[in-house]
Design a protein around this motif. Structure first.
Motif, short mmCIF file in Angstrom:
data_model
loop_
_atom_site.label_atom_id
_atom_site.label_comp_id
_atom_site.label_asym_id
_atom_site.label_seq_id
_atom_site.Cartn_x
_atom_site.Cartn_y
_atom_site.Cartn_z
N MET A 335 0.46 25.81 22.71
CA MET A 335 -0.48 26.89 22.42
C MET A 335 0.23 28.18 22.02
SD MET A 335 -3.44 28.17 22.00
CE MET A 335 -4.81 27.29 22.76
N LYS A 336 1.27 28.56 22.74
CA LYS A 336 1.94 29.82 22.45
C LYS A 336 2.48 29.85 21.03
CE LYS A 336 5.41 33.02 24.29
NZ LYS A 336 6.40 33.26 25.38
N GLU A 337 3.11 28.76 20.62
CA GLU A 337 3.67 28.69 19.26
C GLU A 337 2.56 28.66 18.22
OE1 GLU A 337 6.82 25.99 16.64
OE2 GLU A 337 6.38 25.46 18.72
N VAL A 338 1.49 27.92 18.50
CA VAL A 338 0.37 27.85 17.57
C VAL A 338 -0.27 29.22 17.39
CG1 VAL A 338 -1.97 26.96 17.23
CG2 VAL A 338 -0.13 25.40 17.91
N GLU A 339 -0.47 29.95 18.50
CA GLU A 339 -1.08 31.28 18.41
C GLU A 339 -0.26 32.20 17.51
OE1 GLU A 339 -1.96 35.17 21.22
OE2 GLU A 339 -1.97 33.18 22.16
N ALA A 340 1.04 32.17 17.65
CA ALA A 340 1.89 33.03 16.82
C ALA A 340 1.77 32.67 15.35
CB ALA A 340 3.35 32.91 17.28
N LYS A 341 1.73 31.38 15.06
CA LYS A 341 1.61 30.94 13.66
C LYS A 341 0.23 31.25 13.10
CE LYS A 341 5.10 27.27 13.93
NZ LYS A 341 6.02 27.93 12.98
N LEU A 342 -0.81 31.12 13.92
CA LEU A 342 -2.15 31.48 13.47
C LEU A 342 -2.22 32.96 13.09
CD1 LEU A 342 -4.39 29.66 16.13
CD2 LEU A 342 -4.22 29.08 13.71
N CYS A 343 -1.66 33.80 13.95
CA CYS A 343 -1.68 35.24 13.67
C CYS A 343 -0.94 35.56 12.38
CB CYS A 343 -1.06 36.01 14.83
SG CYS A 343 -2.09 36.03 16.32
N ASP A 344 0.15 34.88 12.15
CA ASP A 344 0.92 35.09 10.93
C ASP A 344 0.10 34.74 9.69
OD1 ASP A 344 3.43 35.67 9.49
OD2 ASP A 344 3.40 33.52 9.06
N GLU A 345 -0.59 33.60 9.73
CA GLU A 345 -1.38 33.16 8.58
C GLU A 345 -2.61 34.05 8.38
OE1 GLU A 345 -0.53 30.91 6.36
OE2 GLU A 345 1.33 30.47 7.44
N PHE A 346 -3.30 34.39 9.46
CA PHE A 346 -4.48 35.26 9.34
C PHE A 346 -4.08 36.66 8.84
CE2 PHE A 346 -6.90 32.01 11.16
CZ PHE A 346 -8.24 32.38 11.30
N GLY A 347 -2.86 37.08 9.18
CA GLY A 347 -2.40 38.40 8.75
C GLY A 347 -2.12 38.48 7.26
N LYS A 348 -1.98 37.34 6.59
CA LYS A 348 -1.69 37.31 5.15
C LYS A 348 -2.94 37.42 4.29
CE LYS A 348 2.30 34.23 5.85
NZ LYS A 348 2.81 32.85 5.60
N THR A 349 -4.11 37.34 4.89
CA THR A 349 -5.35 37.32 4.10
C THR A 349 -5.58 38.65 3.39
OG1 THR A 349 -6.62 37.94 6.07
CG2 THR A 349 -6.46 35.60 5.57
N ALA A 386 -14.06 34.89 26.46
CA ALA A 386 -12.97 34.92 25.50
C ALA A 386 -11.77 35.66 26.09
CB ALA A 386 -13.42 35.59 24.21
N LYS A 387 -10.63 35.02 26.03
CA LYS A 387 -9.42 35.62 26.61
C LYS A 387 -8.82 36.67 25.69
CE LYS A 387 -5.51 33.40 26.31
NZ LYS A 387 -4.39 32.45 26.48
N LYS A 388 -8.94 36.45 24.40
CA LYS A 388 -8.28 37.33 23.45
C LYS A 388 -9.03 37.30 22.12
CE LYS A 388 -3.83 37.09 23.78
NZ LYS A 388 -2.40 36.66 23.59
N ILE A 389 -9.08 38.46 21.44
CA ILE A 389 -9.67 38.55 20.10
C ILE A 389 -8.61 39.10 19.17
CG2 ILE A 389 -11.45 39.61 18.66
CD1 ILE A 389 -13.22 39.76 21.16
N LEU A 390 -8.36 38.37 18.10
CA LEU A 390 -7.31 38.73 17.15
C LEU A 390 -7.92 38.87 15.76
CD1 LEU A 390 -4.95 35.93 18.44
CD2 LEU A 390 -4.61 38.35 18.91
N VAL A 391 -7.88 40.06 15.19
CA VAL A 391 -8.43 40.31 13.87
C VAL A 391 -7.29 40.42 12.86
CG1 VAL A 391 -9.80 41.88 12.44
CG2 VAL A 391 -10.46 41.46 14.81
N ARG A 392 -7.25 39.48 11.96
CA ARG A 392 -6.17 39.39 10.97
C ARG A 392 -4.80 39.45 11.65
NH1 ARG A 392 -7.56 43.36 6.08
NH2 ARG A 392 -6.01 42.07 5.02
N GLY A 393 -4.71 38.78 12.78
CA GLY A 393 -3.46 38.68 13.51
C GLY A 393 -3.21 39.79 14.51
N GLU A 394 -4.04 40.81 14.53
CA GLU A 394 -3.85 41.95 15.44
C GLU A 394 -4.71 41.76 16.69
OE1 GLU A 394 -4.80 46.78 15.61
OE2 GLU A 394 -5.09 45.64 13.75
N ASP A 395 -4.10 41.97 17.85
CA ASP A 395 -4.82 41.85 19.13
C ASP A 395 -5.70 43.09 19.33
OD1 ASP A 395 -5.74 41.53 21.70
OD2 ASP A 395 -3.80 40.95 22.52
#
Length: 543
Positions: A335-349, A386-395
């Motif tokens: 999960m930790k690694e996936v979360e980091a990669k998700l944030c990276d991809e969402f941040g590129k939008t 919900a534990k965390k909300i990340l908008v375009r990779g930002e917490d």
């Protein structure tokens, strides 16, 4: 004298009258008289035209029926040639048609162009599948050839195809092309994107015969026959009346919402009570919504999986797909690694004007109502654990609602709430399905760039969560273990299960949904041809 026919007629008339009145009562406000389409980015009107009257719509259906009577005798090879010729039309006009799609529903221009190009490829693939799917079957003889059997596939007649806005080419061709190849004619209702409906009519609507009306007429002769595909610009009420009252229509193909699917099924039931029809009992094909899950197992190739899941599985077409990833299940160990990669991809939008080649996320179709629906889902998730909300990779978890709203909802030149920023909602676990604390985001269809991510302890938990909604369109798993993949596939209840792939429709296999995602009447694949034909059995004895 039996009273049964009389009572049947009285019941049918009463049922039809009451159901028609109910349908009219439910049109609140009354069905509009004009079709108006607005650019969801600029707010400008891009299409406005009066709907066809019932009389004009009936005339179009009759024209299509006349074309069917000729087309049904055209050999399959000639039908294939006609479809291939229509593919050339789409190839020649793809640039202007892509612009029409982008203006009408906000899809980024590059994705509109891709849909047309991929759609043409699907049409050609269906042409290669038709001979096998439509071939006559020869069951074994019981008496060494004295009695022989055949099961032919014969066309039904006029097929009504109702296509939605989100993938206007894909969803139309799924019904139109197998119908035509099977020998049927088509009335296409493409109310939300009329430009695409008109393109199908121009590409496939007219064929030429050596002698129109003659059995076995060959395509390519001097006589044009119009109406093989007719675009019907009608409102819901007129479409329903046609389905209930016109004998020419023999099958309905619908892609859209669960509510829309119920309406289509209702008309099929009403039609069954219409004793004036020769063919009151028709079938329909329903491909409806989804709450599709994707499971990243502990051994998945994350470098491949996460970018694909984000950019193809969830955010393609701004998240507006029936079969895209609406729930991401991740093994807790990765999960930790996936979360980091998700944030990276969402941040590129990149959000913006969908006609700009750099834009990856366009405005949502449906405007502020759709955006605010997603906002309500987000607020509900925030309230329910919900534990965390990340908008375009930002917490942004700690922001108050006003600040959060400014991060998530964005304006366009034509609307104050046109965009919903790509957002990830993290959950430590998923409550039991029956629990009132289950977030709506984990149970409902979220049409937009909002992705819930749930940590799971293993494969069995992932299966339970995946199967734990009223939808069953597609599910997927990402793993490098073929045995794990097979166990997962066998345990999942859905129309399609994908391994190391997601959010895609392959014409080589049947496309169907279960539960609230459809009625199992498939599109494409061999089954997609069969549902648009009747089986005709032949017994040849001692001849």
């Amino acid at each position: 004298m039996s009273l049964l026919p009389f009572l049947e007629d009285v019941f049918a008339k009463t049922f039809h009258a009451s159901s028609t009145a109910s349908r009219k009562q439910n049109c609140t406000p009354a069905s509009p008289s004009s079709c108006i389409c607005r650019d969801p980015y600029s707010g400008e009107v891009v299409f406005q035209r009066p709907y066809l009257s019932l009389d004009d719509a009936v005339e179009k259906v009759l024209k299509t029926q006349r074309a069917f009577k000729i087309w049904k005798s055209v050999p399959l090879g000639k039908r294939i040639a006609h479809i291939q010729k229509g593919c050339v039309y789409f190839e020649d006009h793809k640039a202007e048609l892509a612009k029409e799609i982008t203006k009408a529903m906000g899809k980024p221009l590059s994705q509109s162009l891709f849909e047309i190009e991929a759609g043409v490829s699907k049409m050609k693939q269906l042409c290669t599948q038709a001979p096998k799917a439509l071939e006559t079957e020869f069951p074994p003889s019981p008496d060494e050839g004295k009695t022989r059997y055949e099961v032919q596939r014969v066309p039904k007649g006029v097929i009504e195809v109702i296509a939605p806005w989100n993938y206007p080419v894909f969803t139309a061709l799924n019904g139109v092309i197998p119908a035509l190849l099977s020998g049927n004619a088509v009335v296409l209702k493409h109310e939300t994107l009329p430009a695409v409906g008109e393109a199908f009519e121009k590409a496939f609507g007219t064929f030429r015969c050596a002698s129109a009306g003659a059995p076995g007429s060959s395509v390519g002769g001097p006589t044009p026959v119009e109406g093989l595909v007719s675009h019907l610009l009608v409102n819901v009420e007129t479409s329903s009346i046609l389905a209930v009252e016109r004998d020419e229509i023999k099958h309905r193909v619908f892609t859209g919402s669960v509510g829309g699917g119920r309406g289509v099924m209702q008309t099929v039931g009403e039609r069954a009570q219409n004793t004036k029809l020769t063919s009151p009992f028709i079938t329909c094909s329903l491909e409806l919504g989804g709450c599709d899950s994707c499971y990243i197992a502990r051994d998945a190739d994350l470098e491949t999986a996460v970018p694909f899941i984000v950019n193809i599985g969830r955010l393609h077409n701004s998240g507006q797909s029936c079969c895209n990833v609406k729930r991401l299940l991740v093994h807790s160990e990765v999960m930790k690694e996936v979360e980091a990669k998700l944030c990276d991809e969402f941040g590129k939008t990149v959000l913006g004007d969908p006609s700009d080649e750099n834009t990856t996320i366009g405005p949502l179709y449906g405007g502020k109502e759709r955006v605010r629906f997603l906002w309500d889902l987000l607020l509900d998730a925030k309230k329910k654990g919900a534990k965390k909300i990340l908008v375009r990779g930002e917490d942004v978890t700690a922001l108050d609602l006003k600040a959060l709203r400014l991060k998530v909802l964005m304006a366009s030149p034509g609307s104050e709430d046109a965009f919903f920023a790509p957002t990830i909602v993290m959950f430590e676990s998923a409550p039991p399905t029956s629990s009132p604390s289950v977030p709506r985001l984990l149970q409902e269809e979220s049409f937009g760039p909002l992705l819930p991510v749930v940590s799971v302890g293993g494969d069995e938990e992932a299966v339970a969560i995946a199967n734990g909604t009223s939808f069953a369109l597609t599910h997927s798993i990402w793993t490098t273990d073929s045995k794990r993949a097979r166990r997962y596939v066998d345990a999942i209840e859905a129309g399609t299960v994908m391994v190391n792939w997601c959010n895609d429709v392959h014409p080589q296999i049947v496309w169907s949904g279960q539960r609230r995602s459809g009625n199992g009447q498939g599109a494409m694949g061999s089954e997609g041809f069969r549902v648009l034909t009747y089986p005709k059995s032949v017994i040849l004895h001692d001849i």
